[in-house]
Scaffold this motif. Structure first.
Motif, PDB file in Angstrom:
ATOM      1  N   GLU A 110      55.634 -29.282 -19.046  1.00 40.43           N
ATOM      2  CA  GLU A 110      55.724 -30.702 -18.681  1.00 40.43           C
ATOM      3  C   GLU A 110      54.400 -31.202 -18.119  1.00 40.43           C
ATOM      4  O   GLU A 110      53.932 -32.291 -18.471  1.00 40.43           O
ATOM      5  CB  GLU A 110      56.861 -30.920 -17.685  1.00 40.43           C
ATOM      6  CG  GLU A 110      58.246 -30.872 -18.317  1.00 40.43           C
ATOM      7  CD  GLU A 110      59.347 -31.262 -17.338  1.00 40.43           C
ATOM      8  OE1 GLU A 110      59.031 -31.519 -16.152  1.00 40.43           O
ATOM      9  OE2 GLU A 110      60.519 -31.302 -17.765  1.00 40.43           O
ATOM     10  N   ASP A 111      53.796 -30.411 -17.224  1.00 43.38           N
ATOM     11  CA  ASP A 111      52.496 -30.804 -16.680  1.00 43.38           C
ATOM     12  C   ASP A 111      51.427 -30.776 -17.768  1.00 43.38           C
ATOM     13  O   ASP A 111      50.544 -31.641 -17.813  1.00 43.38           O
ATOM     14  CB  ASP A 111      52.093 -29.870 -15.538  1.00 43.38           C
ATOM     15  CG  ASP A 111      52.901 -30.105 -14.275  1.00 43.38           C
ATOM     16  OD1 ASP A 111      53.562 -31.161 -14.167  1.00 43.38           O
ATOM     17  OD2 ASP A 111      52.879 -29.232 -13.385  1.00 43.38           O
ATOM     18  N   GLY A 112      51.509 -29.798 -18.663  1.00 47.43           N
ATOM     19  CA  GLY A 112      50.559 -29.728 -19.758  1.00 47.43           C
ATOM     20  C   GLY A 112      50.599 -30.966 -20.623  1.00 47.43           C
ATOM     21  O   GLY A 112      49.562 -31.502 -21.024  1.00 47.43           O
TER      22      GLY A 112
ATOM     23  N   LEU B 191      41.485 -28.228 -20.802  1.00 42.67           N
ATOM     24  CA  LEU B 191      42.799 -28.141 -20.170  1.00 42.67           C
ATOM     25  C   LEU B 191      43.408 -26.803 -20.563  1.00 42.67           C
ATOM     26  O   LEU B 191      43.585 -26.516 -21.743  1.00 42.67           O
ATOM     27  CB  LEU B 191      43.701 -29.289 -20.631  1.00 42.67           C
ATOM     28  CG  LEU B 191      45.147 -29.240 -20.122  1.00 42.67           C
ATOM     29  CD1 LEU B 191      45.216 -29.332 -18.606  1.00 42.67           C
ATOM     30  CD2 LEU B 191      45.982 -30.355 -20.767  1.00 42.67           C
ATOM     31  N   LEU B 192      43.729 -25.984 -19.561  1.00 39.37           N
ATOM     32  CA  LEU B 192      44.342 -24.677 -19.785  1.00 39.37           C
ATOM     33  C   LEU B 192      45.794 -24.750 -19.333  1.00 39.37           C
ATOM     34  O   LEU B 192      46.070 -24.963 -18.147  1.00 39.37           O
ATOM     35  CB  LEU B 192      43.577 -23.611 -18.999  1.00 39.37           C
ATOM     36  CG  LEU B 192      44.157 -22.194 -18.971  1.00 39.37           C
ATOM     37  CD1 LEU B 192      44.364 -21.652 -20.374  1.00 39.37           C
ATOM     38  CD2 LEU B 192      43.252 -21.273 -18.168  1.00 39.37           C
ATOM     39  N   VAL B 193      46.709 -24.601 -20.271  1.00 43.98           N
ATOM     40  CA  VAL B 193      48.145 -24.663 -19.982  1.00 43.98           C
ATOM     41  C   VAL B 193      48.700 -23.258 -20.145  1.00 43.98           C
ATOM     42  O   VAL B 193      48.912 -22.785 -21.258  1.00 43.98           O
ATOM     43  CB  VAL B 193      48.864 -25.650 -20.929  1.00 43.98           C
ATOM     44  CG1 VAL B 193      50.302 -25.880 -20.460  1.00 43.98           C
ATOM     45  CG2 VAL B 193      48.120 -26.983 -21.002  1.00 43.98           C
TER      46      VAL B 193
ATOM     47  N   ASP C 291      38.253 -32.201 -23.780  1.00 43.33           N
ATOM     48  CA  ASP C 291      37.549 -31.910 -25.024  1.00 43.33           C
ATOM     49  C   ASP C 291      38.268 -30.859 -25.846  1.00 43.33           C
ATOM     50  O   ASP C 291      38.092 -30.785 -27.059  1.00 43.33           O
ATOM     51  CB  ASP C 291      36.135 -31.431 -24.708  1.00 43.33           C
ATOM     52  CG  ASP C 291      35.352 -32.467 -23.911  1.00 43.33           C
ATOM     53  OD1 ASP C 291      35.084 -33.542 -24.475  1.00 43.33           O
ATOM     54  OD2 ASP C 291      35.046 -32.217 -22.736  1.00 43.33           O
ATOM     55  N   LEU C 292      39.100 -30.047 -25.180  1.00 43.83           N
ATOM     56  CA  LEU C 292      39.840 -28.996 -25.867  1.00 43.83           C
ATOM     57  C   LEU C 292      40.997 -28.564 -24.974  1.00 43.83           C
ATOM     58  O   LEU C 292      40.896 -28.613 -23.746  1.00 43.83           O
ATOM     59  CB  LEU C 292      38.930 -27.811 -26.173  1.00 43.83           C
ATOM     60  CG  LEU C 292      39.551 -26.650 -26.957  1.00 43.83           C
ATOM     61  CD1 LEU C 292      38.600 -26.186 -28.066  1.00 43.83           C
ATOM     62  CD2 LEU C 292      39.855 -25.468 -26.035  1.00 43.83           C
TER      63      LEU C 292
ATOM     64  N   VAL D  29      37.269 -26.728 -16.008  1.00 45.77           N
ATOM     65  CA  VAL D  29      38.618 -26.317 -16.386  1.00 45.77           C
ATOM     66  C   VAL D  29      39.661 -26.918 -15.450  1.00 45.77           C
ATOM     67  O   VAL D  29      39.526 -26.870 -14.223  1.00 45.77           O
ATOM     68  CB  VAL D  29      38.745 -24.776 -16.362  1.00 45.77           C
ATOM     69  CG1 VAL D  29      40.134 -24.349 -16.845  1.00 45.77           C
ATOM     70  CG2 VAL D  29      37.670 -24.134 -17.221  1.00 45.77           C
ATOM     71  N   GLN D  30      40.700 -27.493 -16.043  1.00 41.53           N
ATOM     72  CA  GLN D  30      41.900 -27.921 -15.314  1.00 41.53           C
ATOM     73  C   GLN D  30      43.044 -27.020 -15.760  1.00 41.53           C
ATOM     74  O   GLN D  30      43.313 -26.902 -16.962  1.00 41.53           O
ATOM     75  CB  GLN D  30      42.236 -29.377 -15.643  1.00 41.53           C
ATOM     76  CG  GLN D  30      43.526 -29.881 -15.036  1.00 41.53           C
ATOM     77  CD  GLN D  30      43.396 -30.138 -13.548  1.00 41.53           C
ATOM     78  OE1 GLN D  30      42.542 -30.911 -13.130  1.00 41.53           O
ATOM     79  NE2 GLN D  30      44.239 -29.516 -12.758  1.00 41.53           N
TER      80      GLN D  30
END
Length: 227
Positions: free
Chosen positions: A34-36, A4-6, A46-47, A27-28
């Motif tokens: 807020e979305d993160g 997850l990339l915020v 996983d990270l 990757v998302q």
């Protein structure tokens, strides 16, 4: 493996996504805190790569709420705030690592690999082992002794999910979310088709365990001498 990339910079998101996908990560990307937080709370990643300066919620707030919710996914903070005080704040709040912008791609990838190894999910050669079978997460190869077989990316993800907690029952909904993502339209009945492919490949390499369906719940690894 799912990351997850915020990050509020869409151009940086695109660049990092391209780099990570070349390394076979899924990757998302979301662009505000807020979305993160919403995505992070699912626990399917996983990270998490988490920027600090973002709209709606900053990275420190997201980090704090994730840890309060007992989400222990490894988190690497990404930020232009390189002062020691900011690093200490993030680490004290539960971040696993901290990298200041601008950073090099090799350094970021090395830090990601280090965090994943610390979880115990993979070895230096990016593989997982269960009983007499080895699963290589880079080459998507399942092997046992002198036999090996290629897996599709989804077949590899299914086995990785099962190998992470081999004594537990893998809940069907959790497995689907982990492998196909949170916003999926995957039919749960189709999961058994994928399981059939995976079972055949386990049999082909001579695995000493099988995947048992737990009616109405999910799946569990079971040694063949216990069947």
């Amino acid at each position: 493996m799912r990351i997850l990339l915020v990050e509020d910079s869409e151009s940086l998101c695109e660049a990092l996504t391209a780099v990570l996908e070349r390394e076979k990560f899924e990757v998302q990307c979301v662009h505000n805190g807020e979305d993160g937080l919403e995505y992070g709370l699912t626990g399917i990643y996983d990270l998490i790569l988490l920027d600090v300066m973002m709209p709606k919620k900053n990275g420190f707030e997201v980090l704090e709420e994730l840890r309060k919710a007992k989400i222990y996914t490894p988190i690497i903070m990404l930020t232009a705030l390189s002062q020691e005080l900011n690093k200490v704040q993030g680490l004290d709040m539960g971040a696993d690592d901290y990298i200041a912008k601008p950073f090099s791609t090799p350094e970021l990838l090395a830090r990601i690999r280090a965090q994943l190894r610390r979880r115990g999910d993979m070895t230096i050669d990016n593989s997982m082992n269960y009983r007499n079978v080895s699963l290589n997460l880079s080459s998507y190869t399942l092997s046992c002794g002198d036999k090996s077989v290629k897996l599709s990316n989804k077949e590899c993800d299914i086995l990785r999910f099962l190998f992470e907690k081999p004594k537990n029952v893998a809940i069907k909904e959790d497995l689907i979310n982990k492998v196909w993502g949170l916003d999926n339209d995957f039919e749960s009945n189709s999961l058994e088709v994928f399981m059939s492919f995976v079972r055949k490949k386990l049999t082909f390499v001579g695995a000493d365990f099988s995947i048992q369906a737990i009616r109405g719940v999910g799946y569990q690894l079971q040694a063949k001498d216990n069947e």
